[in-house]
Design a protein around this motif. Structure first.
Motif, short mmCIF file in Angstrom:
data_model
loop_
_atom_site.label_atom_id
_atom_site.label_comp_id
_atom_site.label_asym_id
_atom_site.label_seq_id
_atom_site.Cartn_x
_atom_site.Cartn_y
_atom_site.Cartn_z
N PRO A 1 -19.24 20.77 -27.74
CA PRO A 1 -20.30 21.63 -27.19
C PRO A 1 -20.83 21.19 -25.83
N GLU A 2 -20.83 19.89 -25.58
CA GLU A 2 -21.36 19.41 -24.30
C GLU A 2 -20.37 19.59 -23.14
N ALA A 3 -19.14 19.97 -23.44
CA ALA A 3 -18.13 20.16 -22.41
C ALA A 3 -18.29 21.52 -21.74
N SER A 4 -17.81 21.60 -20.54
CA SER A 4 -17.81 22.86 -19.82
C SER A 4 -16.89 23.86 -20.54
N LYS A 5 -17.33 25.08 -20.62
CA LYS A 5 -16.54 26.18 -21.20
C LYS A 5 -16.16 25.94 -22.66
N SER A 6 -17.08 25.42 -23.43
CA SER A 6 -16.88 25.23 -24.86
C SER A 6 -17.26 26.53 -25.58
N THR A 7 -16.53 26.87 -26.63
CA THR A 7 -16.84 28.06 -27.43
C THR A 7 -16.96 27.65 -28.89
N ARG A 8 -18.07 28.06 -29.51
CA ARG A 8 -18.28 27.78 -30.93
C ARG A 8 -17.38 28.69 -31.76
N LEU A 9 -16.87 28.16 -32.84
CA LEU A 9 -16.01 28.91 -33.74
C LEU A 9 -16.85 29.89 -34.56
N LYS A 10 -16.38 31.12 -34.66
CA LYS A 10 -17.03 32.16 -35.47
C LYS A 10 -16.07 32.57 -36.59
N ASP A 11 -16.57 33.35 -37.53
CA ASP A 11 -15.80 33.74 -38.72
C ASP A 11 -14.41 34.30 -38.40
N GLN A 12 -14.35 35.31 -37.55
CA GLN A 12 -13.06 35.98 -37.30
C GLN A 12 -12.04 35.04 -36.67
N ARG A 13 -12.46 34.20 -35.75
CA ARG A 13 -11.53 33.23 -35.15
C ARG A 13 -11.11 32.19 -36.18
N ALA A 14 -12.04 31.76 -37.02
CA ALA A 14 -11.69 30.78 -38.06
C ALA A 14 -10.64 31.36 -38.99
N ILE A 15 -10.78 32.63 -39.34
CA ILE A 15 -9.79 33.30 -40.19
C ILE A 15 -8.45 33.37 -39.48
N GLN A 16 -8.47 33.78 -38.21
CA GLN A 16 -7.24 33.87 -37.42
C GLN A 16 -6.56 32.51 -37.30
N PHE A 17 -7.32 31.48 -36.93
CA PHE A 17 -6.74 30.14 -36.77
C PHE A 17 -6.28 29.59 -38.11
N GLY A 18 -7.06 29.83 -39.15
CA GLY A 18 -6.69 29.34 -40.48
C GLY A 18 -5.35 29.91 -40.93
N ARG A 19 -5.15 31.19 -40.70
CA ARG A 19 -3.86 31.81 -41.06
C ARG A 19 -2.72 31.20 -40.27
N LYS A 20 -2.92 31.08 -38.98
CA LYS A 20 -1.84 30.57 -38.11
C LYS A 20 -1.53 29.11 -38.40
N PHE A 21 -2.56 28.31 -38.63
CA PHE A 21 -2.35 26.88 -38.83
C PHE A 21 -2.21 26.50 -40.31
N LYS A 22 -2.30 27.51 -41.18
CA LYS A 22 -2.12 27.33 -42.63
C LYS A 22 -3.11 26.31 -43.22
N VAL A 23 -4.36 26.52 -42.87
CA VAL A 23 -5.45 25.72 -43.43
C VAL A 23 -6.56 26.67 -43.88
N SER A 24 -7.49 26.15 -44.65
CA SER A 24 -8.63 26.93 -45.11
C SER A 24 -9.54 27.30 -43.94
N TRP A 25 -9.79 28.59 -43.78
CA TRP A 25 -10.68 29.03 -42.70
C TRP A 25 -12.10 28.54 -42.94
N LYS A 26 -12.50 28.43 -44.20
CA LYS A 26 -13.85 27.94 -44.50
C LYS A 26 -13.98 26.48 -44.08
N TRP A 27 -12.94 25.70 -44.29
CA TRP A 27 -12.97 24.31 -43.84
C TRP A 27 -13.04 24.25 -42.32
#
Length: 120
Positions: free
Chosen positions: A48-74
């Motif tokens: 968060p303290e870095a320039s151009k940081s973006t916090r993870l939100k639900d839809q991105r977590a779901i998208q990344f979870g699917r692609k990386f084959k991990v739990s989106w909730k985790w």
């Protein structure tokens, strides 16, 4: 078994770990497979303290979870493990609905879903 994931307290750390364990050695390789600009994806791996940081939100977590084959909730909350059930919220809804009908009806629904998916 690698337990490094259990020490990750921030969402950006979990995203980076998930990317690496999924076999994407660089943010660029992950961004390409996700059809995202590299800068857009990389922002999710910055603290968060870095320039151009973006916090993870639900839809991105779901998208990344699917692609990386991990739990989106985790990924999003750090709850459970990356290896917990990796179903999406939509899949959870379908599973809950299917549990309310008998096996014969489940077979009909499954056939209909398969037909819809094949039809595109």
């Amino acid at each position: 078994m690698d337990t490094e994931w259990s020490q990750l307290s921030e969402d950006w750390e979990r995203v980076r770990w998930a990317r690496l364990q999924a076999g994407f050695p660089t943010a660029r390789s992950a961004s390409e497979t996700l059809s995202m600009k590299e800068d857009t994806y990389s922002a999710y791996e910055r603290p968060p303290e870095a320039s151009k940081s973006t916090r993870l939100k639900d839809q991105r977590a779901i998208q990344f979870g699917r692609k990386f084959k991990v739990s989106w909730k985790w990924l999003l909350l750090g709850e459970g493990t990356p290896f917990d059930d990796v179903r999406s919220p939509a899949q959870d809804r379908v599973m809950a609905a299917m549990a309310t009908v008998d096996e014969k009806q489940q077979e009909r629904v499954a056939a209909a879903v398969e037909a819809l998916l094949k039809a595109g």
